[in-house]
Design a protein around this motif. Structure first.
Motif, PDB file in Angstrom:
ATOM      1  N   UNK A  99       0.820  -1.212   0.000  1.00  0.00           N
ATOM      2  CA  UNK A  99       0.000   0.000   0.000  1.00  0.00           C
ATOM      3  C   UNK A  99       0.856   1.264   0.000  1.00  0.00           C
ATOM      4  N   UNK A 100       1.859   1.337   0.892  1.00  0.00           N
ATOM      5  CA  UNK A 100       2.700   2.536   0.979  1.00  0.00           C
ATOM      6  C   UNK A 100       3.500   2.720  -0.307  1.00  0.00           C
ATOM      7  N   UNK A 101       3.937   1.628  -0.929  1.00  0.00           N
ATOM      8  CA  UNK A 101       4.668   1.724  -2.196  1.00  0.00           C
ATOM      9  C   UNK A 101       3.767   2.305  -3.292  1.00  0.00           C
ATOM     10  N   UNK A 102       2.511   1.837  -3.350  1.00  0.00           N
ATOM     11  CA  UNK A 102       1.564   2.354  -4.342  1.00  0.00           C
ATOM     12  C   UNK A 102       1.352   3.857  -4.163  1.00  0.00           C
ATOM     13  N   UNK A 103       1.175   4.261  -2.909  1.00  0.00           N
ATOM     14  CA  UNK A 103       0.970   5.681  -2.618  1.00  0.00           C
ATOM     15  C   UNK A 103       2.194   6.491  -3.030  1.00  0.00           C
ATOM     16  N   UNK A 104       3.391   5.947  -2.793  1.00  0.00           N
ATOM     17  CA  UNK A 104       4.619   6.659  -3.131  1.00  0.00           C
ATOM     18  C   UNK A 104       4.776   6.842  -4.636  1.00  0.00           C
ATOM     19  N   UNK A 105       4.427   5.802  -5.405  1.00  0.00           N
ATOM     20  CA  UNK A 105       4.504   5.903  -6.862  1.00  0.00           C
ATOM     21  C   UNK A 105       3.568   7.000  -7.361  1.00  0.00           C
ATOM     22  N   UNK A 106       2.336   6.978  -6.844  1.00  0.00           N
ATOM     23  CA  UNK A 106       1.360   7.998  -7.238  1.00  0.00           C
ATOM     24  C   UNK A 106       1.828   9.385  -6.811  1.00  0.00           C
ATOM     25  N   UNK A 107       2.430   9.475  -5.621  1.00  0.00           N
ATOM     26  CA  UNK A 107       2.931  10.757  -5.131  1.00  0.00           C
ATOM     27  C   UNK A 107       4.033  11.310  -6.011  1.00  0.00           C
ATOM     28  N   UNK A 108       4.984  10.456  -6.404  1.00  0.00           N
ATOM     29  CA  UNK A 108       6.071  10.882  -7.287  1.00  0.00           C
ATOM     30  C   UNK A 108       5.517  11.364  -8.622  1.00  0.00           C
ATOM     31  N   UNK A 109       4.580  10.607  -9.182  1.00  0.00           N
ATOM     32  CA  UNK A 109       4.032  10.962 -10.489  1.00  0.00           C
ATOM     33  C   UNK A 109       3.326  12.308 -10.452  1.00  0.00           C
ATOM     34  N   UNK A 110       2.531  12.554  -9.412  1.00  0.00           N
ATOM     35  CA  UNK A 110       1.787  13.812  -9.368  1.00  0.00           C
ATOM     36  C   UNK A 110       2.719  14.999  -9.139  1.00  0.00           C
ATOM     37  N   UNK A 111       3.798  14.794  -8.395  1.00  0.00           N
ATOM     38  CA  UNK A 111       4.760  15.885  -8.189  1.00  0.00           C
ATOM     39  C   UNK A 111       5.431  16.248  -9.513  1.00  0.00           C
ATOM     40  N   UNK A 112       5.744  15.243 -10.332  1.00  0.00           N
ATOM     41  CA  UNK A 112       6.331  15.519 -11.647  1.00  0.00           C
ATOM     42  C   UNK A 112       5.352  16.304 -12.513  1.00  0.00           C
ATOM     43  N   UNK A 113       4.081  15.955 -12.432  1.00  0.00           N
ATOM     44  CA  UNK A 113       3.056  16.698 -13.169  1.00  0.00           C
ATOM     45  C   UNK A 113       2.998  18.145 -12.679  1.00  0.00           C
ATOM     46  N   UNK A 114       3.015  18.335 -11.356  1.00  0.00           N
ATOM     47  CA  UNK A 114       2.991  19.690 -10.804  1.00  0.00           C
ATOM     48  C   UNK A 114       4.207  20.500 -11.282  1.00  0.00           C
ATOM     49  N   UNK A 115       5.373  19.856 -11.317  1.00  0.00           N
ATOM     50  CA  UNK A 115       6.573  20.548 -11.789  1.00  0.00           C
ATOM     51  C   UNK A 115       6.395  21.000 -13.238  1.00  0.00           C
ATOM     52  N   UNK A 116       5.761  20.155 -14.043  1.00  0.00           N
ATOM     53  CA  UNK A 116       5.540  20.526 -15.453  1.00  0.00           C
ATOM     54  C   UNK A 116       4.584  21.710 -15.561  1.00  0.00           C
ATOM     55  N   UNK A 117       3.580  21.773 -14.668  1.00  0.00           N
ATOM     56  CA  UNK A 117       2.649  22.903 -14.670  1.00  0.00           C
ATOM     57  C   UNK A 117       3.400  24.206 -14.363  1.00  0.00           C
ATOM     58  N   UNK A 118       4.306  24.133 -13.380  1.00  0.00           N
ATOM     59  CA  UNK A 118       5.090  25.320 -13.005  1.00  0.00           C
ATOM     60  C   UNK A 118       5.971  25.791 -14.164  1.00  0.00           C
ATOM     61  N   UNK A 119       6.670  24.846 -14.808  1.00  0.00           N
ATOM     62  CA  UNK A 119       7.548  25.213 -15.920  1.00  0.00           C
ATOM     63  C   UNK A 119       6.727  25.728 -17.103  1.00  0.00           C
ATOM     64  N   UNK A 120       5.593  25.076 -17.374  1.00  0.00           N
ATOM     65  CA  UNK A 120       4.727  25.513 -18.476  1.00  0.00           C
ATOM     66  C   UNK A 120       4.270  26.951 -18.262  1.00  0.00           C
ATOM     67  N   UNK A 121       3.841  27.257 -17.030  1.00  0.00           N
ATOM     68  CA  UNK A 121       3.369  28.616 -16.775  1.00  0.00           C
ATOM     69  C   UNK A 121       4.525  29.621 -16.867  1.00  0.00           C
TER      70      UNK A 121
END
Length: 445
Positions: free
Chosen positions: A358-380
């Protein structure tokens, strides 16, 4: 490419509760126990304050981009336009990964919680029932999905408000709570010790906190299906952000005061523990029902987001056109079924070591969403350089990107979250390699 094939059937109330639906799930109801265990009471509050600041900065950037480009599956479109098409491709797949993996954790958690009442029935049976329900909600129509999500989310919003109000009554001494002794308990929780695993634990848990906030960006995903996006999106983002910050910070402060950090379990909800200690009859059972509703709601939002990202990739010519098909009700059935692969993860994780996975699944999802957030920041940041009329200062995406980067670095030092790198980084490399092999030949890069 202007995307006009979806019905604009979502109103502001749908967008707000859609975002709530994605955010208020395992991250708050279950993973907060893990954060409390690792960072301690004060560290947990600090983690969520920093997380609130981060999500606020990212959503400010997203709001401007979504108003300028109100398209379905917006993140990868923004990244393709303002960074590089290859980056947009990776962002799309990472966001899909975020939600399909999150689906696995939500469905697994439903099964684990149902065993409170029916311990002899395997977790995968409950997970399968949850998968079927969420799939049905997502294939009828956009308006039906939005209405279901609205009422699902309303249940857990009411539950959190009740939780915060009762928690305040406990803290000021109007409700008895086992082991609570007023100011003495508060002081002891926050100072004995202040940071049980050191100040660094605040940053080590940032990824789990970011996962708890993931879902606010769903407003950007739904921009292509919103009525009057130029009016609705900024209002929905502002209202959602402030409510989420109040809900999250208020909830975490109460949890941090009323539950000793060593009692925080990744799979035992702090909400259930607190209601039981209040001595409210059947409160644990009632809260269990609320949490299961919240998990189904988050999975409902997750499948919506993942399917729209697959559809968007197909619509942009970066995935087989077969997945871009819409049925007569203008629903992307094929993309939805493909995205339910996350449900299969739930079945696998419920059969093979559900507790540790369970914690591994949450961590994978957490990493992925942070990368998406970083792309939003760079895009803006890049969009602002081109169009000075955008209202948010360029310092905002810089700070947001930096906080995201810190949380990614922090996970390296947490043995519970580091495995996400073993899955996430190879996934990014494979996606990038496939993009250049498949699409660079066409001159898309």
């Amino acid at each position: 490419m202007e995307q006009t094939t979806f019905k604009r059937a979502m109103k502001q109330r749908h967008l707000m509760l859609l975002s709530f639906g994605g955010v208020i799930g395992t991250g708050l109801f279950l993973s907060s126990g893990y954060t409390l265990q690792q960072a301690g009471p004060l560290g947990t509050v600090l983690s969520y304050v920093i997380g609130s600041i981060l999500v606020y900065l990212v959503m400010l950037c997203l709001g401007q981009l979504a108003i300028k480009h109100p398209v379905t599956g917006g993140f990868h479109v923004y990244a393709s336009k303002y960074i590089h098409p290859a980056v947009g491709y990776i962002v799309a797949w990472f966001y899909w990964l975020t939600w399909t993996v999150a689906l696995g954790s939500e469905f697994t958690a439903v099964g684990l919680l149902m065993q409170k009442w029916l311990p002899d029935i395997p977790v995968y049976i409950f997970a399968t029932i949850a998968i079927i329900l969420v799939l049905v909600f997502n294939i009828i129509s956009t308006r039906f999905y939005a209405e279901v999500e609205f009422y699902f989310s309303l249940v857990k919003v009411i539950a959190i408000i009740v939780f915060i109000l009762l928690g305040i009554l406990v803290i000021i001494g109007l409700i008895h709570y086992t082991g609570y002794q007023g100011l003495h308990t508060i002081t002891q929780r926050y100072t004995n010790p202040t940071f049980p695993h050191g100040l660094g634990s605040v940053f080590l848990t940032m990824l789990a906190v970011n996962y708890a906030f993931s879902g606010t960006e769903l407003i950007g995903i739904a921009a292509g299906e919103a009525e009057e996006p130029e009016k609705v999106i900024p209002k929905a983002i502002r209202a959602t952000l402030w409510r989420l910050i109040v809900f999250f910070i208020g909830t975490i402060i109460i949890i941090s005061i009323l539950i000793p950090s060593y009692q925080g379990k990744s799979l035992k909800s702090p909400f259930v523990v607190i209601f039981q200690e209040m001595g409210i009859p059947y409160a644990g059972d009632i809260m269990n029902i609320v949490i299961i509703t919240a998990l189904l709601s988050a999975a409902n939002s997750g499948l919506y987001a993942a399917s729209r990202m697959i559809w968007s990739l197909s619509n942009e010519g970066m995935f087989p056109k077969w997945f871009g098909h819409l049925n007569k009700y203008q629903m992307p059935i094929r993309a939805t079924l493909f995205s339910m692969i996350g449900g299969l993860l739930a079945l696998l994780s419920s059969v093979y070591v559900a507790d540790s996975l369970y914690v591994v699944l949450v961590s994978i999802a957490g990493l992925a969403v942070v990368i998406v957030w970083m792309s939003i920041c760079v895009s803006y940041f890049n969009a602002k350089r081109i169009d000075q009329s955008l209202k948010i200062h360029q310092a905002v995406p810089i700070i947001g990107f930096t906080l995201c980067l810190v949380s990614c670095i922090g996970m390296i030092f947490d043995p519970n979250q580091a495995p996400a790198l073993y899955f996430g980084l190879p996934f990014a490399v494979l996606a990038l390699a496939y993009y250049y092999i498949k699409y660079n030949k066409k001159g898309d890069a």
